[in-house]
Enzyme design. Sequence first.
Site, PDB file in Angstrom:
ATOM      1  N   CYS A 196     -33.277 -19.717 -24.269  1.00  0.00           N
ATOM      2  CA  CYS A 196     -33.988 -20.252 -23.101  1.00  0.00           C
ATOM      3  C   CYS A 196     -33.993 -19.274 -21.927  1.00  0.00           C
ATOM      4  CB  CYS A 196     -33.396 -21.593 -22.693  1.00  0.00           C
ATOM      5  SG  CYS A 196     -33.789 -22.899 -23.868  1.00  0.00           S
ATOM      6  N   ARG A 234     -32.588 -10.906 -34.287  1.00  0.00           N
ATOM      7  CA  ARG A 234     -31.812 -10.455 -33.122  1.00  0.00           C
ATOM      8  C   ARG A 234     -31.470  -8.981 -33.173  1.00  0.00           C
ATOM      9  NH1 ARG A 234     -29.351 -14.622 -29.662  1.00  0.00           N
ATOM     10  NH2 ARG A 234     -30.295 -16.575 -30.323  1.00  0.00           N
ATOM     11  N   TYR A 266     -24.438 -15.028 -40.745  1.00  0.00           N
ATOM     12  CA  TYR A 266     -25.250 -14.985 -39.514  1.00  0.00           C
ATOM     13  C   TYR A 266     -24.357 -14.883 -38.264  1.00  0.00           C
ATOM     14  CZ  TYR A 266     -27.651 -16.349 -35.359  1.00  0.00           C
ATOM     15  OH  TYR A 266     -28.092 -16.341 -34.072  1.00  0.00           O
ATOM     16  N   LYS A 318     -19.288 -17.235 -29.841  1.00  0.00           N
ATOM     17  CA  LYS A 318     -19.305 -18.661 -29.531  1.00  0.00           C
ATOM     18  C   LYS A 318     -18.003 -19.352 -29.964  1.00  0.00           C
ATOM     19  CE  LYS A 318     -23.088 -18.411 -27.423  1.00  0.00           C
ATOM     20  NZ  LYS A 318     -24.398 -18.270 -27.910  1.00  0.00           N
ATOM     21  N   ASP A 341     -24.639 -13.798 -21.814  1.00  0.00           N
ATOM     22  CA  ASP A 341     -24.449 -14.991 -22.648  1.00  0.00           C
ATOM     23  C   ASP A 341     -23.203 -15.806 -22.298  1.00  0.00           C
ATOM     24  OD1 ASP A 341     -25.650 -16.450 -24.904  1.00  0.00           O
ATOM     25  OD2 ASP A 341     -23.827 -15.939 -26.013  1.00  0.00           O
ATOM     26  N   ARG A 346     -27.216 -20.509 -36.182  1.00  0.00           N
ATOM     27  CA  ARG A 346     -25.992 -21.315 -36.151  1.00  0.00           C
ATOM     28  C   ARG A 346     -26.235 -22.638 -36.870  1.00  0.00           C
ATOM     29  NH1 ARG A 346     -25.427 -23.208 -31.799  1.00  0.00           N
ATOM     30  NH2 ARG A 346     -27.135 -22.265 -30.645  1.00  0.00           N
ATOM     31  N   SER A 389     -29.461 -21.949 -25.766  1.00  0.00           N
ATOM     32  CA  SER A 389     -29.808 -20.824 -26.626  1.00  0.00           C
ATOM     33  C   SER A 389     -31.320 -20.592 -26.634  1.00  0.00           C
ATOM     34  CB  SER A 389     -29.333 -21.107 -28.040  1.00  0.00           C
ATOM     35  OG  SER A 389     -27.948 -21.337 -28.038  1.00  0.00           O
ATOM     36  N   ARG A 449     -35.543 -25.838 -21.067  1.00  0.00           N
ATOM     37  CA  ARG A 449     -36.973 -25.902 -21.381  1.00  0.00           C
ATOM     38  C   ARG A 449     -37.421 -27.338 -21.232  1.00  0.00           C
ATOM     39  NH1 ARG A 449     -39.358 -21.758 -24.806  1.00  0.00           N
ATOM     40  NH2 ARG A 449     -37.707 -20.217 -25.081  1.00  0.00           N
ATOM     41  N   HIS A 495     -21.364 -20.909 -21.015  1.00  0.00           N
ATOM     42  CA  HIS A 495     -22.495 -20.261 -21.692  1.00  0.00           C
ATOM     43  C   HIS A 495     -23.453 -19.733 -20.627  1.00  0.00           C
ATOM     44  CE1 HIS A 495     -25.896 -20.782 -24.975  1.00  0.00           C
ATOM     45  NE2 HIS A 495     -25.453 -19.552 -24.917  1.00  0.00           N
ATOM     46  N   ASN A 546     -33.127 -12.451 -20.707  1.00  0.00           N
ATOM     47  CA  ASN A 546     -34.262 -12.031 -19.890  1.00  0.00           C
ATOM     48  C   ASN A 546     -33.960 -12.092 -18.397  1.00  0.00           C
ATOM     49  OD1 ASN A 546     -37.037 -11.471 -21.362  1.00  0.00           O
ATOM     50  ND2 ASN A 546     -35.823 -12.857 -22.608  1.00  0.00           N
TER      51      ASN A 546
HETATM   52  P1  GTP Z   1     -29.389 -16.829 -26.638  1.00  0.00           P
HETATM   53  O1  GTP Z   1     -29.095 -15.412 -26.960  1.00  0.00           O
HETATM   54  O2  GTP Z   1     -29.803 -17.623 -27.846  1.00  0.00           O
HETATM   55  O3  GTP Z   1     -28.291 -17.513 -25.906  1.00  0.00           O
HETATM   56  O4  GTP Z   1     -30.759 -16.852 -25.772  1.00  0.00           O
HETATM   57  P2  GTP Z   1     -31.098 -16.493 -24.242  1.00  0.00           P
HETATM   58  O5  GTP Z   1     -30.821 -17.668 -23.378  1.00  0.00           O
HETATM   59  O6  GTP Z   1     -30.475 -15.202 -23.869  1.00  0.00           O
HETATM   60  O7  GTP Z   1     -32.699 -16.340 -24.292  1.00  0.00           O
HETATM   61  P3  GTP Z   1     -33.620 -15.043 -24.164  1.00  0.00           P
HETATM   62  O8  GTP Z   1     -33.537 -14.395 -22.830  1.00  0.00           O
HETATM   63  O9  GTP Z   1     -33.374 -14.172 -25.341  1.00  0.00           O
HETATM   64  O10 GTP Z   1     -35.074 -15.699 -24.287  1.00  0.00           O
HETATM   65  C1  GTP Z   1     -35.451 -16.465 -25.402  1.00  0.00           C
HETATM   66  C2  GTP Z   1     -36.949 -16.621 -25.484  1.00  0.00           C
HETATM   67  O11 GTP Z   1     -37.445 -17.197 -24.271  1.00  0.00           O
HETATM   68  C3  GTP Z   1     -37.680 -15.299 -25.682  1.00  0.00           C
HETATM   69  O12 GTP Z   1     -38.681 -15.474 -26.639  1.00  0.00           O
HETATM   70  C4  GTP Z   1     -38.270 -15.017 -24.331  1.00  0.00           C
HETATM   71  O13 GTP Z   1     -39.443 -14.277 -24.428  1.00  0.00           O
HETATM   72  C5  GTP Z   1     -38.485 -16.406 -23.740  1.00  0.00           C
HETATM   73  N1  GTP Z   1     -38.368 -16.396 -22.256  1.00  0.00           N
HETATM   74  C6  GTP Z   1     -37.362 -15.868 -21.526  1.00  0.00           C
HETATM   75  N2  GTP Z   1     -37.588 -15.983 -20.194  1.00  0.00           N
HETATM   76  C7  GTP Z   1     -38.777 -16.618 -20.073  1.00  0.00           C
HETATM   77  C8  GTP Z   1     -39.568 -17.027 -18.949  1.00  0.00           C
HETATM   78  O14 GTP Z   1     -39.215 -16.845 -17.792  1.00  0.00           O
HETATM   79  N3  GTP Z   1     -40.743 -17.676 -19.231  1.00  0.00           N
HETATM   80  C9  GTP Z   1     -41.151 -17.901 -20.521  1.00  0.00           C
HETATM   81  N4  GTP Z   1     -42.312 -18.527 -20.688  1.00  0.00           N
HETATM   82  N5  GTP Z   1     -40.451 -17.508 -21.600  1.00  0.00           N
HETATM   83  C10 GTP Z   1     -39.278 -16.876 -21.392  1.00  0.00           C
HETATM   84  C1  SPV Z   2     -26.964 -18.631 -29.047  1.00  0.00           C
HETATM   85  O1  SPV Z   2     -27.431 -19.239 -30.029  1.00  0.00           O
HETATM   86  O2  SPV Z   2     -26.725 -19.201 -27.944  1.00  0.00           O
HETATM   87  C2  SPV Z   2     -26.689 -17.189 -29.134  1.00  0.00           C
HETATM   88  C3  SPV Z   2     -26.746 -16.561 -30.439  1.00  0.00           C
HETATM   89  O3  SPV Z   2     -26.349 -16.560 -28.144  1.00  0.00           O
HETATM   90  S1  SPV Z   2     -25.362 -16.974 -31.392  1.00  0.00           S
HETATM   91  O4  SPV Z   2     -24.389 -15.886 -31.294  1.00  0.00           O
HETATM   92  O5  SPV Z   2     -25.837 -17.114 -32.750  1.00  0.00           O
HETATM   93  O6  SPV Z   2     -24.753 -18.184 -30.905  1.00  0.00           O
HETATM   94 MN    MN Z   3     -26.256 -17.887 -26.342  1.00  0.00          MN
END
Ligand code: GTP
Ligand code: SPV
Ligand code: MN
Length: 595
Positions: free
Chosen positions: A252, A371, A199, A208, A279, A71, A250, A402, A228, A256
């Site tokens: 964070c 992604r 992208y 978004k 999300d 983004r 994002s 974070r 979000h 997961n």
């Molecule tokens: P967006 O799609 O961008 O909104 O991201 P998201 O908030 O869904 O994050 P996602 O779950 O994809 O995690 C992003 C990164 O953080 C990945 O590289 C994960 O491996 C890492 N991560 C997720 N959960 C944890 C955790 O509990 N501990 C640590 N150390 N890393 C984590």
């Molecule tokens: C984020 O960046 O929070 C995402 C991926 O979930 S995007 O769709 O590019 O915003």
């Molecule tokens: Mn997101």
Amino acid sequence: MAMTSNKMVLNFVEDMKAMACPDSVIWIDGGEEQLDALRAEACTTGEILRLNDAQLPGCYYHRSAVDDVARVEDRTYICCKHKEDAGPTNNWMAPAEAYKMAGDIFKGAMSGRTMYVIPFSMGAIGSPFAKVGIEITDSIYVVLSMAIMTRVGADVLGMLGDSNDFVRGMHSKCQLDKEKRYILHFPEDNAIWSCNSGYGGNVLLGKKCFALRIASYQGRNENWMAEHMLILGIENPKGETKYVAAAFPSACGKTNLAMLIPPEGYRKQGYKVWTLGDDIAWIRMGEDGGLWAVNPEAGFFGVAPGTNRNSNPNALETTTSGTIFTNVVLKKDKTVWWEGMDKNPPEGALDWKGNPWDPASGETGANPNSRFTAPARNCPCIAPNWEDPVGVPLSAIIFGGRRARTAPLVYQSRDWQHGVFVGAIMASETTAAAAGAVGVVRRDPMAMLPFCGYNMGDYWQHWLNMGEKITKQPKIFNVNWFRLDEEGHFIWPGFGDNFRVLDWIIRRCDGAADAKETPIGFVPLPEDIDISGIDYMISPGRAFDGEALKDILSVDKSLWLEDVASIKEFFAGFGDKLPPEIAGELAELEKKLSV
Ligand code: GTP
Ligand code: SPV
Ligand code: MN
């Protein structure tokens, strides 16, 4: 052939056609036959590549331009009449100026190309809370991705009928010129214009752009909230399920956490986590006086790096069919790889730029923001009720980010108002999900800094107002999985072990767990977090243990006072848009930290 007689839709399509001058126009009907033909066409042109059909049936590979991988927050604008309505955290442009500027860029941009018209629904078709958009694009990648991420096609137009209540989305790749890349939102006109990007977050306009920036504006006017947030259900051994929503910035950890598998001890007792969304949450007042959340999306646009059999097996399983991978490593056998998948970087593979990749080169093979775009229905732990039109009732709302040092593993707000403050003072280190520096701490209220479609001061007031209106307020918490030791190792094991924190949160909601009051809110006593069976090495010589837990539950007053200074500076930018209740909470926090 147009698929509707809705004059507003037809006029919009005609206007965009007159501007962009495509050679032809195709309406997306949502059927597999048409999508298959588009997949075949995009394979012919090289826009996508079909992956190994035995191992990844129905999966495709895509690369975006090398300077178009995230983004672009500095080129994203809220275009409302008055600058103050966009607030100090958004870029603003006057609507007339924005239409003129982008109109010039879009002029003739689709000549020699096909224009696709995608009717899409955010929310299950037929749900009273679903909202319709029409996205126009010249990218088959966008069509195919929207068909995964949203509900598309003729049914959507059926649901819309003659109504004018739809978002007008206009996208063209144009020349992918990053100097002319703009993501423009017109909340007062229900419109989004996006040019010169390919992208996801810039071009899948349902996500978004609509479901957060436009929808947050609509939600404020219509008494609901667009956030979000992931949504998950926690089923206990008695078979009762409680729901929570969590807002993390994002990359964070939303995907997961949404798909986590509880540690073995909990699984044996019968605990289970169900995914409803990863999300975005649209949240409304229910008839019971509580808050109810729906996931308006139909797929996951998830971060690939770090996803593996241990960290998130459910995500991995979700991406084994019907998925589009973007900017990952392409292996010789036409399967995919990324950093953190396993310890065996493939030989003879191509990197995300399409060049032969030498794992020893020190360059990553996958882009850090590479992604997958995968259908939610593929997810092994998708909740049976994930498409329930009324959504699920929320017991708790969780904020998080974070933070290497300041924020403890978890704390609970004293009440709703204090909880809104806890969301408003969120900060997090930046990630690869947005263009720009990575690892810099910035304030990111409610993880909405890049996604709030109006003045964030008004947004906090809206949160306070919603709290006043509801009679059953979810409890509000803050988590931080990312505390580091002196050498920069994560102290907390994270991932599946985050369930131990969810467990405390649910017990707090049930009034079944104790806590210690601190200046920032309620923190668990170390014995309240079950760490039995944790098998995690923080660093080669240090296993996670009770001491480490105490360490990450600690609240360092001097660090928090530094944060207070940064919060003051941030809040000052809002002038009288800062709700007095929030200013009052900050004064209270400072007082409590200073004794
Ligand atoms: P967006 O799609 O961008 O909104 O991201 P998201 O908030 O869904 O994050 P996602 O779950 O994809 O995690 C992003 C990164 O953080 C990945 O590289 C994960 O491996 C890492 N991560 C997720 N959960 C944890 C955790 O509990 N501990 C640590 N150390 N890393 C984590
Ligand atoms: C984020 O960046 O929070 C995402 C991926 O979930 S995007 O769709 O590019 O915003
Ligand atoms: Mn997101």
